[in-house]
Scaffold this motif. Sequence first.
Motif, short mmCIF file in Angstrom:
data_model
loop_
_atom_site.label_atom_id
_atom_site.label_comp_id
_atom_site.label_asym_id
_atom_site.label_seq_id
_atom_site.Cartn_x
_atom_site.Cartn_y
_atom_site.Cartn_z
N ARG A 3 12.15 -4.89 -1.20
CA ARG A 3 12.05 -5.71 -0.19
C ARG A 3 11.97 -7.21 -0.42
O ARG A 3 11.76 -7.46 -1.64
CB ARG A 3 10.62 -5.54 0.72
N LEU A 4 12.29 -8.15 0.13
CA LEU A 4 12.59 -9.43 -0.08
C LEU A 4 11.67 -10.17 0.85
O LEU A 4 12.13 -10.24 2.20
CB LEU A 4 14.09 -9.84 -0.18
N TYR A 5 10.76 -11.13 0.33
CA TYR A 5 9.95 -11.98 1.28
C TYR A 5 10.54 -13.41 1.26
O TYR A 5 10.88 -14.16 -0.09
CB TYR A 5 8.68 -11.87 1.01
N PHE A 6 10.79 -14.06 2.38
CA PHE A 6 11.39 -15.64 2.44
C PHE A 6 10.25 -16.35 2.80
O PHE A 6 9.67 -16.18 3.69
CB PHE A 6 12.66 -15.56 3.28
N TRP A 7 10.02 -17.52 1.96
CA TRP A 7 9.01 -18.46 2.18
C TRP A 7 9.63 -19.49 3.10
O TRP A 7 10.49 -20.23 3.09
CB TRP A 7 8.47 -19.20 1.06
N GLN A 8 9.05 -19.59 4.54
CA GLN A 8 9.57 -20.49 5.36
C GLN A 8 8.54 -21.40 5.62
O GLN A 8 7.51 -21.25 6.38
CB GLN A 8 9.39 -19.61 6.84
N PRO A 9 8.80 -22.87 5.25
CA PRO A 9 7.78 -23.94 5.49
C PRO A 9 7.88 -24.32 6.98
O PRO A 9 8.68 -24.16 7.60
CB PRO A 9 8.36 -25.14 4.72
N ASN A 31 4.69 -21.81 -7.49
CA ASN A 31 3.58 -21.85 -8.42
C ASN A 31 2.21 -21.03 -7.79
O ASN A 31 1.71 -20.12 -8.59
CB ASN A 31 3.25 -23.22 -8.89
N LEU A 32 2.11 -21.22 -6.61
CA LEU A 32 1.21 -20.54 -5.79
C LEU A 32 1.30 -19.09 -5.86
O LEU A 32 0.38 -18.21 -6.14
CB LEU A 32 1.24 -21.08 -4.38
N LEU A 33 2.52 -18.68 -5.60
CA LEU A 33 2.91 -17.21 -5.43
C LEU A 33 2.45 -16.55 -6.84
O LEU A 33 2.02 -15.35 -7.02
CB LEU A 33 4.35 -17.01 -5.09
N PHE A 59 3.31 -5.74 2.80
CA PHE A 59 3.78 -7.15 3.28
C PHE A 59 2.79 -7.89 3.98
O PHE A 59 2.46 -8.95 4.00
CB PHE A 59 5.07 -6.87 4.15
N GLU A 60 1.89 -7.05 4.85
CA GLU A 60 0.54 -7.64 5.84
C GLU A 60 0.00 -8.24 4.75
O GLU A 60 -0.88 -9.09 5.10
CB GLU A 60 0.35 -6.46 6.62
N ILE A 61 -0.45 -7.55 3.52
CA ILE A 61 -1.27 -7.89 2.82
C ILE A 61 -1.11 -9.24 2.23
O ILE A 61 -1.74 -10.28 2.12
CB ILE A 61 -1.65 -6.88 1.53
N TRP A 62 0.11 -9.46 1.81
CA TRP A 62 0.52 -10.58 1.14
C TRP A 62 0.69 -11.80 2.22
O TRP A 62 0.23 -13.19 1.87
CB TRP A 62 1.90 -10.65 0.57
N GLN A 63 1.12 -11.38 3.51
CA GLN A 63 0.89 -12.40 4.50
C GLN A 63 -0.17 -13.01 4.77
O GLN A 63 -0.30 -14.31 4.73
CB GLN A 63 1.56 -11.74 5.72
N GLU A 64 -1.47 -12.05 4.84
CA GLU A 64 -2.72 -12.43 5.08
C GLU A 64 -3.13 -13.70 3.76
O GLU A 64 -3.70 -14.52 4.12
CB GLU A 64 -3.56 -11.52 5.37
N LEU A 65 -2.90 -12.91 2.53
CA LEU A 65 -3.36 -13.97 1.38
C LEU A 65 -2.68 -15.24 1.22
O LEU A 65 -3.53 -16.10 1.24
CB LEU A 65 -2.82 -12.79 0.09
N HIS A 90 4.95 -19.75 6.10
CA HIS A 90 4.57 -18.39 5.99
C HIS A 90 5.67 -17.68 5.23
O HIS A 90 6.81 -17.99 5.23
CB HIS A 90 4.23 -17.86 7.52
N ILE A 91 5.25 -16.32 4.94
CA ILE A 91 6.42 -15.55 4.48
C ILE A 91 6.92 -14.68 5.45
O ILE A 91 6.17 -14.54 6.31
CB ILE A 91 6.13 -14.56 3.13
N PHE A 92 8.33 -14.34 5.61
CA PHE A 92 8.69 -13.41 6.54
C PHE A 92 9.56 -12.39 5.87
O PHE A 92 10.12 -12.54 4.78
CB PHE A 92 9.30 -14.08 7.66
#
Lengths: 226, 213
Positions: free
Chosen positions: B5-11, B23-25, B160-166, B175-177
Amino acid sequence: MMKPKVESKECIVQGIIETQHVEALEVLLQGLCGVQKEKLKVHELLLKSGSNLGTSSEVRLLCSLEQPEPVWTVAHIGGALKGAASDQVSALVRNREDSRVSSNALRFFYALGYKLDHELLRVGFAFHIQRTVRITVSVTSVHKIPKLHAIDEAVPVTPGLQLVEVSAPSTSDTYHEAVAAISSFSEFLAPLLHLSKPGVTTGVVSTASGAAGSLMSRGSSKGALS
Amino acid sequence: MPVKRLYFWQPNVGVTLTTQIFNLLCKCIEDANGIKECRLKANIVQYRPILKDENQRMDIVREFLGISFEEQPDKHLFVIRSHRLVMESDSNLPSIFDKLQSYRKAITLNFEGFQYKFGDFQLKVFKVSQSETLKAVVMEVEYLPVSSLEKTRALMDEFFEIWQELLSSKTPSGHIFNIDPNFADYHLSDHYSWQHTAVLYSSAMAQAMSTRN
């Protein structure tokens, strides 16, 4: 590790042989190469760029039909040596680069604006032999395809004659070695056919019948000819 | 091949994308005992047609993408998003396109980052840049044991939900989507492959290029 970028070339000579002598040629090649022949059945599609698209260009899509699953390759055959450099060598030396592709390559190139110019079917066999370079000898009957992609209805262009090509890969720096290797190898085939640069008119050789008869009567003759 | 899967960071609107989120990821993965394995790169090139007459209507694609992954040096992938077409080739097909001179390289996106081992998962975090400009940050999640998209759907959704919450607990700046193309549109099967990966990354490029940074 990424492969270094080199200008890849192909050195090639060709000739024709009567279909009745192909079996004898196969015996000869079997003896020279000492390996099994590779069956060939290749659907070749020549695609040309659309009229508004960049510099005019063409690619060949080659679909090999002998394997359980068709194997597709894109081949770009570019300019050949010309002038004095060409005169110095006894084979055609031209740019050639091949890339394996997935089976939807034709749809891909159509989407890019390439159009089918013509297609044909090559049926026959090939032998490979390692000398200073890897030499490929292919013997094929060229078939025209009467309706779009109807390879089952393909008919030989010249039913009594087949095309023989002896080729080897090289680079811009090493083509002299490759030309020498295929010229040397071609001499073994001289009793059956004359090989020369594509475009140089040759016919069948007068010694072919006699040589073929001799080969067939001896059967497979590995030791005598290597 | 394992499912990815690929998560995209959306500022968030008004927030400038910086390498801080990259760096945070990485830090989140390392804090969770992810093991950094290596640096990694990938590359996407957008090709556009070279036309003799720009005004003449052409029934050809406006663009296609060429994608290479450092971990698969012998392979190259091409995607025409408008036609839902993905083609695989040897690594030298771009060289053939250079010779054809019918299409030119218009935009190049470079993906640079790190690969982590994370239990049964392999994670990659990439900075996506066009020349020196940061265009996106993405995270690839690969579940190593299984190749079936259907069989891994629930597990990958949960991951994905775990990483979204984290991430939402670590930063409010975005957020990531989950990039979720319809692989069936591309005639790709349930069995995951490099062609699926190419479709994922081509979607990421489209997203990155549509984001103003």
